[in-house]
Design a protein around this motif. Structure first.
Motif, mmCIF file in Angstrom:
data_model
loop_
_atom_site.group_PDB
_atom_site.id
_atom_site.type_symbol
_atom_site.label_atom_id
_atom_site.label_comp_id
_atom_site.label_asym_id
_atom_site.label_seq_id
_atom_site.Cartn_x
_atom_site.Cartn_y
_atom_site.Cartn_z
ATOM 1 N N GLY A 1 1.254 -9.785 -11.308
ATOM 2 C CA GLY A 1 -0.087 -9.917 -11.882
ATOM 3 C C GLY A 1 -1.049 -10.318 -10.783
ATOM 4 O O GLY A 1 -1.071 -9.704 -9.710
ATOM 5 N N SER A 2 -1.815 -11.395 -11.032
ATOM 6 C CA SER A 2 -2.803 -11.843 -10.032
ATOM 7 C C SER A 2 -2.155 -12.117 -8.680
ATOM 8 O O SER A 2 -2.729 -11.822 -7.630
ATOM 9 C CB SER A 2 -3.500 -13.111 -10.513
ATOM 10 N N GLU A 3 -0.941 -12.691 -8.718
ATOM 11 C CA GLU A 3 -0.280 -13.018 -7.444
ATOM 12 C C GLU A 3 0.000 -11.758 -6.628
ATOM 13 O O GLU A 3 -0.085 -11.767 -5.403
ATOM 14 C CB GLU A 3 1.036 -13.759 -7.705
ATOM 15 N N THR A 4 0.336 -10.684 -7.328
ATOM 16 C CA THR A 4 0.602 -9.412 -6.634
ATOM 17 C C THR A 4 -0.684 -8.934 -5.953
ATOM 18 O O THR A 4 -0.660 -8.465 -4.813
ATOM 19 C CB THR A 4 1.068 -8.342 -7.658
ATOM 20 N N LEU A 5 -1.798 -9.057 -6.688
ATOM 21 C CA LEU A 5 -3.078 -8.611 -6.134
ATOM 22 C C LEU A 5 -3.492 -9.483 -4.945
ATOM 23 O O LEU A 5 -4.016 -8.991 -3.951
ATOM 24 C CB LEU A 5 -4.166 -8.627 -7.214
ATOM 25 N N SER A 6 -3.228 -10.806 -5.054
ATOM 26 C CA SER A 6 -3.546 -11.707 -3.930
ATOM 27 C C SER A 6 -2.736 -11.313 -2.697
ATOM 28 O O SER A 6 -3.266 -11.273 -1.582
ATOM 29 C CB SER A 6 -3.199 -13.158 -4.278
ATOM 30 N N LEU A 7 -1.455 -11.024 -2.911
ATOM 31 C CA LEU A 7 -0.593 -10.654 -1.777
ATOM 32 C C LEU A 7 -1.084 -9.358 -1.132
ATOM 33 O O LEU A 7 -1.156 -9.247 0.100
ATOM 34 C CB LEU A 7 0.864 -10.500 -2.250
ATOM 35 N N LYS A 8 -1.447 -8.415 -1.968
ATOM 36 C CA LYS A 8 -1.947 -7.120 -1.461
ATOM 37 C C LYS A 8 -3.188 -7.350 -0.579
ATOM 38 O O LYS A 8 -3.292 -6.799 0.518
ATOM 39 C CB LYS A 8 -2.286 -6.235 -2.669
ATOM 40 N N GLY B 1 0.784 -1.241 0.000
ATOM 41 C CA GLY B 1 0.000 0.000 0.000
ATOM 42 C C GLY B 1 0.813 1.286 0.000
ATOM 43 O O GLY B 1 0.266 2.359 0.231
ATOM 44 N N VAL B 2 2.111 1.189 -0.276
ATOM 45 C CA VAL B 2 2.940 2.412 -0.267
ATOM 46 C C VAL B 2 2.768 3.167 -1.591
ATOM 47 O O VAL B 2 2.750 4.398 -1.613
ATOM 48 C CB VAL B 2 4.435 2.052 -0.030
ATOM 49 N N LEU B 3 2.651 2.433 -2.676
ATOM 50 C CA LEU B 3 2.442 3.049 -3.993
ATOM 51 C C LEU B 3 1.167 2.486 -4.619
ATOM 52 O O LEU B 3 0.780 1.346 -4.326
ATOM 53 C CB LEU B 3 3.630 2.762 -4.913
ATOM 54 N N PRO B 4 0.523 3.269 -5.500
ATOM 55 C CA PRO B 4 -0.705 2.750 -6.133
ATOM 56 C C PRO B 4 -0.382 1.735 -7.237
ATOM 57 O O PRO B 4 0.717 1.743 -7.796
ATOM 58 C CB PRO B 4 -1.326 4.011 -6.746
ATOM 59 N N LEU B 5 -1.364 0.924 -7.550
ATOM 60 C CA LEU B 5 -1.210 -0.106 -8.582
ATOM 61 C C LEU B 5 -0.798 0.502 -9.930
ATOM 62 O O LEU B 5 -0.052 -0.098 -10.712
ATOM 63 C CB LEU B 5 -2.544 -0.858 -8.723
ATOM 64 N N GLU B 6 -1.274 1.720 -10.185
ATOM 65 C CA GLU B 6 -0.966 2.385 -11.474
ATOM 66 C C GLU B 6 0.534 2.550 -11.679
ATOM 67 O O GLU B 6 1.011 2.585 -12.802
ATOM 68 C CB GLU B 6 -1.616 3.783 -11.551
ATOM 69 N N PHE B 7 1.277 2.669 -10.581
ATOM 70 C CA PHE B 7 2.718 2.907 -10.720
ATOM 71 C C PHE B 7 3.397 1.780 -11.488
ATOM 72 O O PHE B 7 4.300 2.017 -12.289
ATOM 73 C CB PHE B 7 3.354 3.059 -9.326
ATOM 74 N N ILE B 8 2.962 0.543 -11.236
ATOM 75 C CA ILE B 8 3.643 -0.606 -11.863
ATOM 76 C C ILE B 8 2.909 -1.111 -13.108
ATOM 77 O O ILE B 8 3.334 -2.068 -13.745
ATOM 78 C CB ILE B 8 3.836 -1.775 -10.866
#
Ligand SMILES: Cc1cc2nc3c(=O)[nH]c(=O)nc-3n(C[C@H](O)[C@H](O)[C@H](O)COP(=O)(O)OP(=O)(O)OC[C@H]3O[C@@H](n4cnc5c(N)ncnc54)[C@H](O)[C@@H]3O)c2cc1C
Length: 455
Positions: A188-195, A104-111
Motif C-alpha cells: 500500500g502506502s509503504e510500497t509507494l514510499s519505497l518506489k 519500476g520493472v512492472l506497473p502499479l496496475e499489475f499488483i
C-alpha cells in the motif's frame, strides 16, 4: 439537577436511537444481546448495511490472499452459505510482486485489483469496513460500518510490525522509523514510499534490514536488494545496497542469492549476516550494531520483526509462538481457536512455522474453506482432516531479462518434535542459465495465477 429542554431532547433522542438500533442489530440467529461496552457500541452503530443472512453466515476479516481465497472457495463448495468478506482497504494491492513495482520493472496496475470484482465473481458480500471489536459470546463483529453477526468467523488480518527490539517503547522513534524508512512489507502506502525512494535516489548507501523470527516472505528482502542493485546498475547510479541481516545466513534460496550478490552485484551489494542492531538514529541516519559498527545511510527500508495483527488481541485469541509475538491461539490442524471452534485464524497470523507467503495463504485457504463447509454441516475437524498447504515462491534476481529463482515445498507434522517441517522441498537457484529466464517467465505467470485464484 434540572435538565434543560435541549438536554432532555438529546437524551430521549439517544434513547430512541438506542432502542431502534438494538432491535435492528440483527444477525443470522437473532442471538443473545451484546453485553457491556459492546452493547453501547452496538446501540450507536446498528447493523451494517448489508442484507440479512438467509442461512448460516461466515464472516471473514481480512481480504488478503487468505481471506479472498476462503470467501471464494466456501461459495464454490456450498453456494447456500452466506459469506461476508471485510477489509479496511478500498483497493487490493499485493505484497507479492510489489518489489518489481517499487523498482519500476512492472506497473502499479499489475499488483492493484478490485475487491468488488472478487465479490461479483465469487457471489459473496464485500464490506469495506474496519473491525475494531469482536464479541465472541454474542458472535458479533463491530466495525465502523456497524455490526455483523456470524455463525463462523475467520480472522485473516495479516501481520503487524514489532518495533520493540529497536525502539524499546520509544513511540517517537517508532513513528520516525515507520514514516521515514517504512519496511514496505505491508503493501500500500509503504510500497509507494519505497518506489519514490528508489526513483529519487542519487547516490550513497541504501540499507535493507532482514529481521529474525518467522518474518513475512523470507526471500523478500534479498529479492528487493537484488532489484535495487539492478536499478542502480541499469541507471548508472553510484549507490550501494547494504543488507543488515539478523540471521546467520540468507534464510532461503541461499546459494542462488549468494551467487547473484557476488556475480551480478559485487560492486553494488554488501551483505552483513548476524547483524544485531542496537540503535538507529533516524535524524543522523546512523545505525549502530551490537559489534559497535556504525553504518551511515542515505536511505533505507527498515524491516523490523513481525507479529500477528493486533486484531488477535482484540478478539482474545492471541498467544506468543516459538517464532513471533502474538500469533493465533489455534489448533494447528483445524485452524480453530482453542476453546472456540466457531473462530478460525488463517494466513500470516497462524502460529505454525509455515512460510508467511501468499501462495501458502492461498493453498491453505482452499483447504480451510472446505473444512469450514464440513464444520457447518456438522462434521468435527481433527488432525485427520488436515492437509498440507504448498509454498511455491519465485524471487527475481535481475530485471532485463527478468530472471528468477524459486522454491517449492509442502509441510509434514513431526510427532516427536510436535512441530511442522518442510516436506518434499525443492529449489531452483540457477538464475544465470536458461532456467533463470524461464524462472522469470514463471514468476509472472505464477503472479497472474494467484490473482485469478483470489478474484
Ligand atoms: C514486498 C513483499 C514481497 C512479497 N513477496 C512474496 C512472494 O514472492 N511470494 C509470496 O508467496 N508471498 C510474498 N509476499 C507475502 C504475501 O504478500 C503475504 O504473505 C500475504 O499477503 C499474506 O496474506 P494474508 O491474507 O494472511 O494477509 P494480508 O495480505 O496482509 O491481508 C490481510 C488483510 O486484512 C486487512 N485487515 C487487517 N486488519 C483489519 C481490520 N481491523 N479490519 C478490517 N480489515 C483488516 C488488511 O487491510 C489486509 O487487506 C510478499 C510480501 C511483500 C510485502
Amino acid at each position: 439537577m434540572a435538565l434543560s429542554r435541549r438536554s432532555l431532547m438529546k437524551l430521549t433522542g439517544l434513547a430512541a436511537v438506542s432502542v431502534a438500533t438494538t432491535a435492528c442489530a440483527s444477525g443470522t440467529s437473532g442471538g443473545p444481546q451484546v453485553a457491556g461496552k459492546s452493547a453501547a457500541t452496538s446501540a450507536l452503530l446498528g447493523a451494517a448495511p448489508i442484507p440479512a443472512a438467509k442461512g448460516q453466515r461466515v464472516v471473514i476479516v481480512g481480504a488478503g490472499p487468505s481471506g479472498l481465497t476462503i470467501a471464494k472457495n466456501i461459495k464454490k463448495a456450498n453456494p447456500k452459505i452466506d459469506v461476508v468478506l471485510m477489509d479496511k482497504r478500498s483497493v487490493f494491492m499485493s505484497g507479492f510482486i510489489s518489489n518489481l513495482v517499487a523498482t519500476g520493472v512492472l506497473p502499479l496496475e499489475f499488483i492493484t485489483h478490485d475487491f468488488l470484482e472478487g465479490a461479483r465473481n465469487g457471489n459473496y458480500t464485500f464490506l469495506q469496513a474496519t473491525v475494531h471489536e469482536i464479541d465472541r459470546t454474542s458472535k458479533t463483529v463491530f466495525t465502523n460500518e456497524g455490526t455483523v453477526k456470524y455463525d463462523v468467523l475467520v480472522l485473516a488480518p495479516g501481520i503487524d510490525y514489532d518495533y520493540s527490539k529497536w525502539t524499546k517503547g520509544d513511540l517517537t522513534l517508532e513513528k520516525e522509523l515507520r514514516t521515514k524508512f517504512p519496511a514496505a512489507f505491508i503493501a500500500g502506502s509503504e510500497t509507494l514510499s519505497l518506489k519514490a525512494k528508489i526513483e529519487n535516489f542519487e547516490e550513497g548507501v541504501f540499507v535493507q534490514t532482514v529481521p529474525g523470527g518467522n518474518y513475512r516472505c523470507l526471500p523478500g528482502p534479498y529479492e528487493r536488494s537484488c532489484l535495487i542493485a539492478d536499478y542502480f546498475k541499469r541507471n548508472k547510479i553510484n549507490g550501494k545496497v547494504v543488507i543488515l541481516d539478523e540471521n546467520p545466513n540468507i534464510t532461503i534460496k541461499t546459494d542462488g542469492f549468494h551467487s547473484a550478490f557476488t556475480k551480478l552485484y559485487g560492486d553494488y551489494i554488501t551483505y552483513m549476516p548476524s547483524t544485531t542492531i542496537t540503535s538507529i538514529d533516524p535524524f543522523k541516519k546512523r545505525i549502530v550494531t551490537e559489534l559497535g559498527e556504525e553504518i551511515d545511510f542515505t536511505d533505507a527500508a527498515l524491516y523490523p520483526r513481525v507479529r500477528g495483527n493486533r486484531l488477535l488481541e482484540l478478539a482474545g485469541v492471541a498467544k506468543d509462538s516459538v517464532f513471533n509475538k502474538a500469533e493465533a491461539n489455534i489448533d494447528p490442524f483445524t485452524y480453530q481457536v482453542i476453546g472456540d471452534k466457531n473462530v478460525f485464524c488463517t494466513g500470516d497470523v497462524r502460529p505454525m512455522g509455515f512460510s508467511k507467503s501468499a501462495n501458502t495463504a492461498n493453498t491453505e485457504g482452499v483447504i480451510v474453506a472446505k473444512n469450514i463447509v464440513k464444520y457447518l454441516a456438522g462434521e468435527e475437524l481433527s488432525q485427520k482432516t488436515w492437509s498440507s498447504p504448498l509454498t511455491v515462491c519465485y524471487s527475481a534476481v535481475n530485471a532485463d531479462p527478468l530472471r528468477a529463482i524459486s522454491v517449492n515445498a509442502g509441510y509434514a507434522y513431526d510427532e516427536a518434535k510436535k512441530s511442522f517441517g518442510f516436506a518434499n522441498a525443492g529449489t531452483m537457484e540457477k538464475w544465470d542459465g536458461a532456467e533463470g529466464v524461464a524462472g522469470g517467465k514463471g514468476l509472472i505467470e505464477w503472479g497472474k495465477g494467484l490473482y485469478r485464484e483470489m478474484f
